[in-house]
Design a protein around this motif. Structure first.
Motif, short mmCIF file in Angstrom:
data_model
loop_
_atom_site.label_atom_id
_atom_site.label_comp_id
_atom_site.label_asym_id
_atom_site.label_seq_id
_atom_site.Cartn_x
_atom_site.Cartn_y
_atom_site.Cartn_z
N SER A 114 0.86 -1.19 0.00
CA SER A 114 0.00 0.00 0.00
C SER A 114 0.90 1.23 0.00
CB SER A 114 -0.90 0.00 1.23
OG SER A 114 -1.74 -1.13 1.22
N PHE A 115 0.49 2.27 -0.69
CA PHE A 115 1.40 3.37 -0.98
C PHE A 115 1.65 4.28 0.23
CE2 PHE A 115 -1.46 2.64 -4.75
CZ PHE A 115 -0.65 1.66 -5.31
N HIS A 116 0.65 4.40 1.12
CA HIS A 116 0.78 5.19 2.35
C HIS A 116 1.16 6.65 2.07
CE1 HIS A 116 0.08 1.78 4.91
NE2 HIS A 116 1.14 1.13 4.43
N LEU A 117 0.65 7.20 0.98
CA LEU A 117 0.84 8.62 0.74
C LEU A 117 -0.16 9.42 1.57
CD1 LEU A 117 1.26 8.65 -3.16
CD2 LEU A 117 3.06 8.61 -1.41
N ILE A 118 0.22 10.64 1.91
CA ILE A 118 -0.68 11.51 2.68
C ILE A 118 -1.66 12.14 1.69
CG2 ILE A 118 -0.81 13.51 4.20
CD1 ILE A 118 2.12 12.85 4.99
N PRO A 119 -2.96 11.84 1.80
CA PRO A 119 -3.92 12.24 0.75
C PRO A 119 -4.10 13.73 0.60
CG PRO A 119 -5.06 11.30 2.66
CD PRO A 119 -3.60 11.05 2.88
N THR A 120 -3.83 14.50 1.64
CA THR A 120 -4.02 15.94 1.57
C THR A 120 -2.79 16.69 1.10
OG1 THR A 120 -3.43 16.11 3.92
CG2 THR A 120 -5.78 15.92 3.38
N MET A 121 -1.74 15.95 0.73
CA MET A 121 -0.51 16.56 0.25
C MET A 121 -0.30 16.22 -1.23
SD MET A 121 2.35 16.07 3.23
CE MET A 121 2.26 16.97 4.78
N THR A 122 0.31 17.13 -1.95
CA THR A 122 0.66 16.87 -3.34
C THR A 122 1.82 15.87 -3.40
OG1 THR A 122 2.30 18.65 -3.42
CG2 THR A 122 0.01 19.22 -3.97
N ALA A 123 2.11 15.42 -4.62
CA ALA A 123 3.24 14.51 -4.79
C ALA A 123 4.53 15.14 -4.28
CB ALA A 123 3.39 14.13 -6.26
N LEU A 124 4.75 16.41 -4.63
CA LEU A 124 5.96 17.10 -4.18
C LEU A 124 6.02 17.20 -2.67
CD1 LEU A 124 8.49 18.71 -5.02
CD2 LEU A 124 7.07 20.78 -4.96
N GLU A 125 4.90 17.53 -2.04
CA GLU A 125 4.87 17.65 -0.58
C GLU A 125 5.09 16.30 0.09
OE1 GLU A 125 1.79 21.46 -0.27
OE2 GLU A 125 1.01 19.41 -0.36
N ASN A 126 4.53 15.23 -0.49
CA ASN A 126 4.75 13.89 0.07
C ASN A 126 6.23 13.52 0.04
OD1 ASN A 126 2.48 11.85 0.89
ND2 ASN A 126 1.53 13.11 -0.70
N VAL A 127 6.87 13.78 -1.09
CA VAL A 127 8.29 13.41 -1.22
C VAL A 127 9.17 14.26 -0.31
CG1 VAL A 127 10.23 13.22 -2.82
CG2 VAL A 127 7.95 12.55 -3.56
N ALA A 128 8.79 15.51 -0.12
CA ALA A 128 9.59 16.42 0.71
C ALA A 128 9.44 16.15 2.20
CB ALA A 128 9.21 17.87 0.41
N THR A 129 8.38 15.46 2.60
CA THR A 129 8.06 15.31 4.03
C THR A 129 9.22 14.77 4.87
OG1 THR A 129 5.69 15.14 3.67
CG2 THR A 129 6.54 14.15 5.67
N PRO A 130 9.87 13.65 4.50
CA PRO A 130 10.94 13.15 5.37
C PRO A 130 12.11 14.11 5.48
CG PRO A 130 10.88 11.91 3.31
CD PRO A 130 9.63 12.74 3.36
N LEU A 131 12.38 14.88 4.42
CA LEU A 131 13.46 15.86 4.48
C LEU A 131 13.08 17.02 5.38
CD1 LEU A 131 14.52 15.95 0.71
CD2 LEU A 131 15.69 14.80 2.60
N GLU A 132 11.82 17.44 5.31
CA GLU A 132 11.35 18.52 6.18
C GLU A 132 11.45 18.11 7.65
OE1 GLU A 132 8.23 21.50 4.53
OE2 GLU A 132 7.41 19.48 4.28
N LEU A 133 11.06 16.85 7.92
CA LEU A 133 11.14 16.36 9.30
C LEU A 133 12.58 16.34 9.81
CD1 LEU A 133 8.56 13.43 9.13
CD2 LEU A 133 8.28 15.62 10.32
N ALA A 134 13.52 16.15 8.89
CA ALA A 134 14.93 16.14 9.26
C ALA A 134 15.54 17.54 9.30
CB ALA A 134 15.71 15.26 8.29
N GLY A 135 14.73 18.56 8.98
CA GLY A 135 15.21 19.93 9.02
C GLY A 135 16.02 20.36 7.82
N ASP A 136 15.87 19.67 6.70
CA ASP A 136 16.62 19.99 5.48
C ASP A 136 16.01 21.22 4.80
OD1 ASP A 136 17.77 20.05 2.89
OD2 ASP A 136 18.16 17.90 2.98
N LYS A 137 16.79 22.28 4.67
CA LYS A 137 16.29 23.52 4.08
C LYS A 137 16.06 23.40 2.58
CE LYS A 137 18.45 26.46 7.59
NZ LYS A 137 19.43 27.55 7.86
N ASP A 138 16.68 22.39 1.96
CA ASP A 138 16.52 22.19 0.52
C ASP A 138 15.51 21.08 0.22
OD1 ASP A 138 18.46 24.12 -0.13
OD2 ASP A 138 20.05 22.66 0.24
N ALA A 139 14.60 20.84 1.15
CA ALA A 139 13.68 19.71 1.03
C ALA A 139 12.92 19.71 -0.29
CB ALA A 139 12.70 19.69 2.21
N PHE A 140 12.39 20.84 -0.68
CA PHE A 140 11.52 20.87 -1.85
C PHE A 140 12.31 20.79 -3.16
CE2 PHE A 140 8.44 22.09 1.27
CZ PHE A 140 7.26 21.52 0.79
#
Length: 224
Positions: free
Chosen positions: A93-119
């Motif tokens: 199962s894909f476990h994507l966050i339904p309220t987030m776009t593809a870009l936001e889904n992919v950026a999520t783990p980097l954002e959680l790690a505090g990466d300023k270049d997440a997006f």
């Protein structure tokens, strides 16, 4: 050098009918950068073994070591930090966050790690999996194959040392399944990651460097 090492690892879980023994004395080493397929009939313990390797289940006895770290003695917070830093898991199962776009889904783990270049990194990874044109689309607007490719991009954007995949093509048709698996092996090779794959597909298993067969919670055999 080993990425994963299990020594007499056992897993038992408490259920409504009492304690159930799932894995029995698993001893297995996985070399860094290698690919390993876990195969066997339903209920043989394949997914449970994968979860032990990723610290998503805790061994009832024995030891599980990942990248030189003994997962057996880590608490839940330590395990979560370790997985976020060093491991990627792809599910059926894909476990994507339904309220987030593809870009936001992919950026999520980097954002959680505090990466300023997440997006910007997420955008580059979406381009790698051929979905830059879907960056602003939500999961409900994408096909199953596209959603799994987004899920794979989300895992690989952090460059994990160990990649665990549990029936990643199980919800896809043959064409999309083959495309996702081609991509999975390409990304593994790109980053030099260790890949452990659970599958019912003999053809898919044979793409891995090594195959481990399980039955009734025990290793039945290994081969190429």
């Amino acid at each position: 050098m080993l990425s994963l090492s299990l020594k007499d690892a056992q897993l038992s879980l408490d259920g409504n009918a009492g304690r159930v023994d799932i894995l029995h004395g698993i001893t297995l080493d996985v070399e860094k950068g290698s690919s390993l397929a876990l195969v066997g009939p339903s209920g043989s313990g394949k997914s449970s073994l994968l979860m032990l390797m990723g610290g998503l289940e805790r061994a009832s006895a024995g030891h599980v070591t990942a990248l030189g770290q003994d997962l057996t003695h880590m608490d839940e917070d330590e395990l979560a930090r370790f997985r976020r830093r060093a491991m990627g898991v792809v599910f059926q199962s894909f476990h994507l966050i339904p309220t987030m776009t593809a870009l936001e889904n992919v950026a999520t783990p980097l954002e959680l790690a505090g990466d300023k270049d997440a997006f910007s990194k997420a955008a580059a990874e979406l381009e790698t999996v051929g979905l830059s044109h879907r960056a602003d689309h939500y999961p409900s607007q994408m096909s199953g194959g596209e959603q799994q490719r987004v899920a794979l991009a989300r895992v690989m954007v952090v460059r994990p040392d160990v990649l665990l995949a549990d029936e990643p093509t199980g919800n896809l048709d043959e064409a999309n399944g083959n495309a996702v698996m081609d991509l999975l092996f390409e990304l593994q090779a790109r980053d030099g990651a260790t890949l452990v794959l659970v599958t019912h597909s003999n053809a898919l298993a044979e793409r891995c460097e090594r195959i481990v067969r399980l039955r009734d919670g025990r290793i039945e055999g290994t081969g190429q």
